[in-house]
Structure formats: structure tokens, C-alpha cells
Design a protein around this motif. Structure first.
Motif, short mmCIF file in Angstrom:
data_model
loop_
_atom_site.label_atom_id
_atom_site.label_comp_id
_atom_site.label_asym_id
_atom_site.label_seq_id
_atom_site.Cartn_x
_atom_site.Cartn_y
_atom_site.Cartn_z
N GLY A 9 0.82 -1.22 0.00
CA GLY A 9 0.00 0.00 0.00
C GLY A 9 0.85 1.26 0.00
N VAL A 10 1.90 1.27 0.80
CA VAL A 10 2.80 2.42 0.85
C VAL A 10 3.49 2.59 -0.50
CG1 VAL A 10 4.95 3.28 1.88
CG2 VAL A 10 3.15 2.36 3.34
N PHE A 11 3.96 1.50 -1.07
CA PHE A 11 4.63 1.56 -2.37
C PHE A 11 3.70 2.09 -3.46
CE2 PHE A 11 5.81 -0.47 -6.41
CZ PHE A 11 7.05 0.11 -6.59
N VAL A 12 2.48 1.58 -3.51
CA VAL A 12 1.51 2.03 -4.51
C VAL A 12 1.18 3.51 -4.31
CG1 VAL A 12 -0.90 1.77 -5.27
CG2 VAL A 12 0.54 -0.25 -4.96
N THR A 13 1.04 3.94 -3.07
CA THR A 13 0.77 5.35 -2.78
C THR A 13 1.91 6.23 -3.26
OG1 THR A 13 -0.53 4.71 -0.85
CG2 THR A 13 0.21 6.99 -0.96
N ILE A 14 3.14 5.83 -3.00
CA ILE A 14 4.30 6.61 -3.43
C ILE A 14 4.35 6.68 -4.95
CG2 ILE A 14 6.82 6.59 -3.55
CD1 ILE A 14 6.79 5.56 -0.65
N VAL A 15 4.10 5.58 -5.63
CA VAL A 15 4.12 5.57 -7.09
C VAL A 15 3.03 6.47 -7.65
CG1 VAL A 15 3.71 4.12 -9.12
CG2 VAL A 15 5.24 3.33 -7.32
N LEU A 16 1.83 6.43 -7.07
CA LEU A 16 0.74 7.29 -7.55
C LEU A 16 1.04 8.77 -7.32
CD1 LEU A 16 -2.44 5.29 -6.51
CD2 LEU A 16 -1.62 5.78 -8.82
N ILE A 17 1.53 9.10 -6.13
CA ILE A 17 1.87 10.50 -5.84
C ILE A 17 2.96 10.98 -6.78
CG2 ILE A 17 2.97 12.01 -4.14
CD1 ILE A 17 1.42 10.53 -1.98
N TYR A 18 3.99 10.19 -6.94
CA TYR A 18 5.11 10.58 -7.78
C TYR A 18 4.70 10.70 -9.24
CZ TYR A 18 10.00 10.97 -9.08
OH TYR A 18 11.19 11.42 -9.54
N GLY A 19 3.84 9.79 -9.70
CA GLY A 19 3.43 9.79 -11.10
C GLY A 19 2.37 10.82 -11.44
N LEU A 20 1.48 11.12 -10.51
CA LEU A 20 0.37 12.00 -10.82
C LEU A 20 0.65 13.48 -10.58
CD1 LEU A 20 -2.62 9.88 -9.48
CD2 LEU A 20 -1.90 10.20 -11.85
N ILE A 21 1.41 13.80 -9.55
CA ILE A 21 1.59 15.22 -9.23
C ILE A 21 3.04 15.68 -9.26
CG2 ILE A 21 -0.50 15.35 -7.84
CD1 ILE A 21 1.27 15.26 -5.35
N GLU A 22 3.92 14.92 -9.86
CA GLU A 22 5.32 15.31 -9.98
C GLU A 22 5.88 15.74 -8.62
OE1 GLU A 22 7.99 17.51 -13.33
OE2 GLU A 22 5.87 17.95 -13.24
N PHE A 23 5.88 14.82 -7.72
CA PHE A 23 6.22 15.06 -6.33
C PHE A 23 7.62 15.66 -6.15
CE2 PHE A 23 7.82 13.47 -2.20
CZ PHE A 23 6.92 14.13 -1.38
N HIS A 24 8.59 15.24 -6.96
CA HIS A 24 9.96 15.73 -6.80
C HIS A 24 10.05 17.23 -7.05
CE1 HIS A 24 9.61 14.70 -11.05
NE2 HIS A 24 10.52 15.62 -11.27
N TYR A 25 9.20 17.78 -7.93
CA TYR A 25 9.21 19.23 -8.17
C TYR A 25 8.77 19.98 -6.91
CZ TYR A 25 7.94 23.77 -10.08
OH TYR A 25 7.84 25.11 -10.30
N PHE A 26 7.69 19.52 -6.28
CA PHE A 26 7.21 20.18 -5.07
C PHE A 26 8.19 20.02 -3.91
CE2 PHE A 26 3.30 19.45 -7.48
CZ PHE A 26 2.83 20.76 -7.54
N LEU A 27 8.80 18.86 -3.80
CA LEU A 27 9.81 18.65 -2.76
C LEU A 27 10.99 19.58 -2.98
CD1 LEU A 27 10.91 17.06 -0.34
CD2 LEU A 27 11.87 15.44 -1.98
N ARG A 28 11.44 19.69 -4.19
CA ARG A 28 12.58 20.56 -4.49
C ARG A 28 12.24 22.03 -4.25
NH1 ARG A 28 15.46 20.76 -10.18
NH2 ARG A 28 16.77 22.52 -9.71
N MET A 29 11.01 22.43 -4.59
CA MET A 29 10.59 23.82 -4.34
C MET A 29 10.54 24.09 -2.84
SD MET A 29 9.92 26.68 -5.73
CE MET A 29 9.50 26.39 -7.43
N PHE A 30 10.00 23.14 -2.07
CA PHE A 30 9.97 23.29 -0.62
C PHE A 30 11.38 23.44 -0.06
CE2 PHE A 30 10.49 21.16 3.47
CZ PHE A 30 9.73 21.99 4.27
N LEU A 31 12.30 22.60 -0.52
CA LEU A 31 13.67 22.66 -0.01
C LEU A 31 14.38 23.94 -0.45
CD1 LEU A 31 14.73 18.95 -0.41
CD2 LEU A 31 14.29 20.18 1.70
#
Length: 139
Positions: A9-31
Motif C-alpha cells: 500500500g505504501v509503495f503504490v501510494t508513493i508511485v501514484l503520488i510521484y506519477g500524478l503530481i510530480e512530487f519531486h518538483y514540489f519537494l525541491r521547491m519546498f527545499l
């Protein structure tokens, strides 16, 4: 067995978040905002700021053009990636000069309406680069 389902469940959630909302962009902007606000020194609005982008630890490591950043021919950085890197440099400049806080305190917001770029040099793969931001005064 329950642990296995939780991990799936955690793995599927991470894949969905990363694939649907480009999570690394938001993480990088936050940092970028966090480092500019709490770790880097404040500068005057007319001073020049330099940011080594592309790494989460931008204080310690320079930016480098990786294979994720290049165009289909693997010759130079993709033109769309230039604009993304400039976004991070602009946010760093806004935070370090307190420009964003000043604009928001007056009830306004910051919007980029357009961007015009003259590409003067290639950034080839595995090339270290930096972005310098500066306000240009017209007299």
C-alpha cells in the motif's frame, strides 16, 4: 502477511503520488524555499544572488546537468528544463531579498506573466552550472 500488504500500500501510494503530481518538483521547491529562508544569508534587493540548482543540498554541491535534463539527442539541456531551473533561482532570489514577503504584506501576489530567453551557450551533460539573479535598473 499484514506487513506485506502495508508495504504494498505504501509503495503504490508513493508511485501514484510521484506519477500524478510530480512530487519531486514540489519537494525541491519546498527545499529551495527552506534553504533560502533559514540557511542562506539575506541580501539587499539590488545585490546579486547565486544558486547552484538541481541538488537538494544546494548549499554544498554545485548544479550538474544530468541525463534527466538533456534533450532527445543527448547533446544539451532541454529548453523546458532551463525554465524550471530558473523557477528555483527566482524563488531563491525572492526569499533571500524578502521581496515575496513585502509584496504579500501589501496584499498582492507574485505572478510570472511571460518569459523571454536568449540561449547563449549549451549546457552539455555532466556540466556543472550556476544561475545568477540580479535586478536590472533602467535609467
Amino acid at each position: 502477511m499484514m506487513t506485506c500488504w502495508v508495504l504494498v500500500g505504501v509503495f503504490v501510494t508513493i508511485v501514484l503520488i510521484y506519477g500524478l503530481i510530480e512530487f519531486h518538483y514540489f519537494l525541491r521547491m519546498f527545499l529551495t524555499v527552506f534553504l533560502a529562508r533559514y540557511c542562506k544569508k539575506r541580501v539587499h534587493i539590488l545585490d546579486e544572488t547565486v544558486i547552484y540548482v538541481h541538488n537538494y543540498l544546494t548549499i554544498f554541491f554545485p548544479g550538474i546537468c544530468t541525463t534527466n535534463d538533456v534533450d532527445a539527442l543527448l547533446y544539451h539541456m532541454n529548453n523546458a528544463r532551463y525554465l524550471r531551473e530558473l523557477d528555483f533561482a527566482r524563488v531563491d532570489f525572492y526569499e533571500r531579498t524578502d521581496l515575496y514577503r513585502e509584496v504579500c504584506s501589501q496584499g498582492s501576489g507574485v505572478v510570472q506573466g511571460a518569459a523571454t530567453i536568449r540561449y547563449r551557450r549549451f549546457i552539455k551533460p555532466l556540466t556543472i552550472f550556476k544561475i545568477t539573479s540580479k535586478v536590472i535598473q533602467e535609467i
